[in-house]
Design an enzyme around this catalytic site. Structure first.
Site, PDB file in Angstrom:
ATOM      1  CG  HIS A 161     -10.361  11.437  -6.684  1.00 23.24           C
ATOM      2  ND1 HIS A 161     -10.449  10.305  -5.922  1.00 23.24           N
ATOM      3  CD2 HIS A 161      -9.168  11.406  -7.310  1.00 23.24           C
ATOM      4  CE1 HIS A 161      -9.367   9.588  -6.117  1.00 23.24           C
ATOM      5  NE2 HIS A 161      -8.576  10.230  -6.955  1.00 23.24           N
ATOM      6  CG  ASP A 220      -6.309   4.292  -2.607  1.00 25.82           C
ATOM      7  OD1 ASP A 220      -7.405   4.451  -2.036  1.00 25.82           O
ATOM      8  OD2 ASP A 220      -6.126   4.537  -3.814  1.00 25.82           O
ATOM      9  CB  CYS A 224       2.268  10.304  -6.744  1.00 27.09           C
ATOM     10  SG  CYS A 224       1.659   8.623  -6.840  1.00 27.09           S
ATOM     11  CD  GLU A 279      -3.080   2.713  -5.165  1.00 27.04           C
ATOM     12  OE1 GLU A 279      -3.397   3.856  -4.819  1.00 27.04           O
ATOM     13  OE2 GLU A 279      -3.375   2.233  -6.277  1.00 27.04           O
TER      14      GLU A 279
END
Ligand code: PEP
Ligand code: MG
Length: 595
Positions: free
Chosen positions: A195, A461, A508, A437
């Protein structure tokens, strides 16, 4: 250790661009307190030393508050709670008393009292008090550092012109990055899809991560160059390197400016196929910035960031205000809001999660929301209410099978009925989609496609779980290969299943924002991309330079190859000639991806 000579470190190129500045070392690792018995006549001096450290901590907290000003209201509340804790009799008087009673040094006494206060808090039934344990740690750590003469810094204390060097950044530090004047970032840990990397890209902050020892070899004040495009960090560079990089930084910004000038133009391929390029956001106030970068709406709003850096959970009303603002700003372009995705690598201090051996595979995201309806219902209600104001789509993360989708639908219908009964005018249910994901969801994409309105492929993921590589672990970063044949087969099946069911499929995950993969993704049939702000103008330009039929031919060749490195090699060879001179090599060079 502070190295005087120049040195070059290689890590993961996490966010493009070049930053040149003075290093600011942020050491978040816990300090180990020295433990020492003292004599009775040392007691008063030890207590005085402790009092001085508490006063210094108070002064530091006040200074941070002043620097934050009106911009950081939520963060200021946390700082005020910390200030109060510096007067907590149990913690502060308790430590003083322990110095006297047990004849131990102040650091040791503080460590012991912190431990008992934490234990006490964990036995209190009230969740609010239980969650104050993190504040106790933070405050005690600050006092401890002041006692030991090492300072603890908040990200917001960093001055302008600095390059941030750290072992790691917590999700809350990362969320505060946008409020700091840092020029770039270099970290010991992290992978391409961690992140911190994602947020750095969203804030156009050059970053190199996964450097393993950068925080050991760089000292505050060293001159540092962060080359976020090549994944290099130069420490105390030679004069010629510095000059070379200053010129390169200039060429990069000229190349970027040329691209940014076309950012608002549509992404239509040479053979006339329009591709939608939307943006990813973490916080509602990033919407304008992402749309200004050329994004056609929001393809992923990671709502969990609203839950970070604060003392209490956001209630339905606050969520509604944030969601409504995003949806209204996007207008007809629309926004896809993802429901809470916490747990795993995204922790929120006041949402209590069980201690798990494998949090990445534990009670997280949708699993947690379905179990804790007090967490999920206010969010669903806020989303439904905000949907009245524009094109809002609801997306759920971490779906592993059909039962979860049906459970969400039931809950959503209940919240809808509840709101109608309360007199809220909700003309229709918004579109409901899922993140694909998890490998299990990818394998049953045909079944799931009949149940939902859209898919968004979360490659971060999907790659993590399909290839079994922890996305934040720098030691396995070398296995991150979005062009792995296993992945390509999964993507092909997901896209085909979506097309057969007649639903929209977007991507995304970070793969969508890397221009190296654009041709392959177009070849696979992807027509909706969503990505960080920095990538939007680049990927749009790459799309405008490509021909879909050539991409399909490239894909056919790629699918026949047995290994990720063969496919990467093929793409890096072909992409250059396909793009010609339509994009500056300073901004995107396919050859730099050569395995
Ligand atoms: C993903 O997993 O690809 C994704 C887009 O979601 P996140 O990075 O927030 O897990
Ligand atoms: Mg994800």
């Amino acid at each position: 250790m502070n190295l005087v000579g120049s040195i070059t470190l290689k890590g993961i190129a996490a966010s493009p661009g070049i930053a040149i500045g003075r290093a600011y070392l942020l050491d978040r690792r816990r300090v180990a307190p020295p433990k020492r018995h003292i004599t009775p006549h040392e007691v008063e001096a030890e207590v005085a030393r402790f009092n001085e450290a508490v006063r210094e901590s108070e002064r530091q907290l006040r200074e941070v508050k002043l620097k934050l000003g009106a911009a950081g209201t939520e963060h200021i509340q946390i700082l005020e709670a910390h200030e109060l804790m510096l007067h907590d009799p149990m913690l502060v008087d308790g430590a003083r008393q322990m110095v006297r009673d047990q004849l131990i040094n102040a650091e040791w006494a503080l460590k012991k009292t912190t431990k008992s206060v934490r234990e006490l808090f964990s036995h209190i039934q009230d969740e609010y008090f239980r969650e104050r344990r993190a504040d106790v740690d933070y405050v005690a750590d600050r006092v401890l550092r002041n006692l030991m003469g090492t300072s603890q810094t908040a990200v917001t204390e960093i001055g302008p012109g600095s390059v941030l060097i750290a072992h790691d950044l917590s999700p809350s530090d990362t969320a505060l990055l946008q409020q700091t004047p840092v020029l770039g970032l270099a970290l010991d840990v992290g992978g391409m899809t961690s992140h911190t990397a994602i947020v750095a890209r969203n804030h156009k902050l050059p970053a190199v991560i996964g450097l393993e020892h950068v925080s050991d070899v760089i000292g505050s004040g060293d001159i540092v160059i962060v080359d976020g495009s090549a994944g290099l960090v130069l420490v105390n560079p030679a004069l010629e390197d510095l000059q070379r990089y200053q010129q390169q930084a200039m060429r990069y910004s000229v190349g970027r400016a040329a691209l940014d000038a076309h950012a608002q133009e549509p992404a239509t391929t040479l053979d006339g196929v329009h591709v939608r390029v939307a943006g990813n956001i973490e916080l509602h106030d990033e919407t304008g910035f992402v749309l200004d970068s050329g994004a056609e709406g929001i393809g992923l709003y990671r709502t969990e960031f609203l839950y970070m850096n604060r003392d209490a959970l956001p209630d339905e009303e606050e969520q509604y205000r944030h969601y409504r603002e995003v949806v209204e700003r996007c207008g007809p372009l629309g926004a896809t809001l993802r429901t809470l995705d916490i747990g795993g690598d995204k922790l929120v201090s006041h949402v209590k999660l069980p201690k798990e051996a494998n949090p990445a595979m534990g009670l997280r995201a949708l699993r947690l929301c379905l179990r804790e309806s007090s967490l999920f219902r206010p969010q669903l209600r806020a989303l439904l209410r905000a949907s009245v104001h524009g094109e809002l789509r609801i997306m759920v993360p971490f779906v592993s099978g059909l039962a979860e989708v049906r459970a969400v639908k039931r809950l959503l219908a209940e919240c809808h009925a509840e709101l109608l009964a309360e007199g809220v005018a909700l003309p229709r249910l918004p579109a409901l989609g899922i993140m694909v994901e998890l490998p299990s969801a990818a394998a049953i994409a045909d079944i799931l496609a009949r149940e939902v309105d859209f898919f968004a492929i979360g490659t971060n993921d999907l790659i993590q779980y399909a290839l079994a590589i922890d996305r934040a672990n720098e030691h396995v970063g070398y296995l991150y290969h979005p062009l792995h044949p296993a992945l390509l087969r999964m993507l092909q099946f997901i896209l085909r299943s979506g097309a057969e069911a007649g639903i929209r499929v977007s991507m995304c995950g970070e793969m969508a924002g890397d221009p190296f993969y654009t041709a392959i993704l177009l070849g696979l049939g992807l027509r909706e991309f969503s990505m960080n702000a920095v990538s939007v103008p680049v990927v749009k330009q790459v799309i405008r330079s490509l021909d879909v039929s050539a991409c399909e031919a490239l894909l056919a060749e790629a699918m026949a190859l047995p290994d990720a490195s063969d496919i990467e090699h093929l793409v890096s060879e072909r992409l250059g000639p396909m793009l010609g001179t339509r994009i500056s090599r300073e901004v995107f060079d396919p050859m730099s991806h050569r395995p």
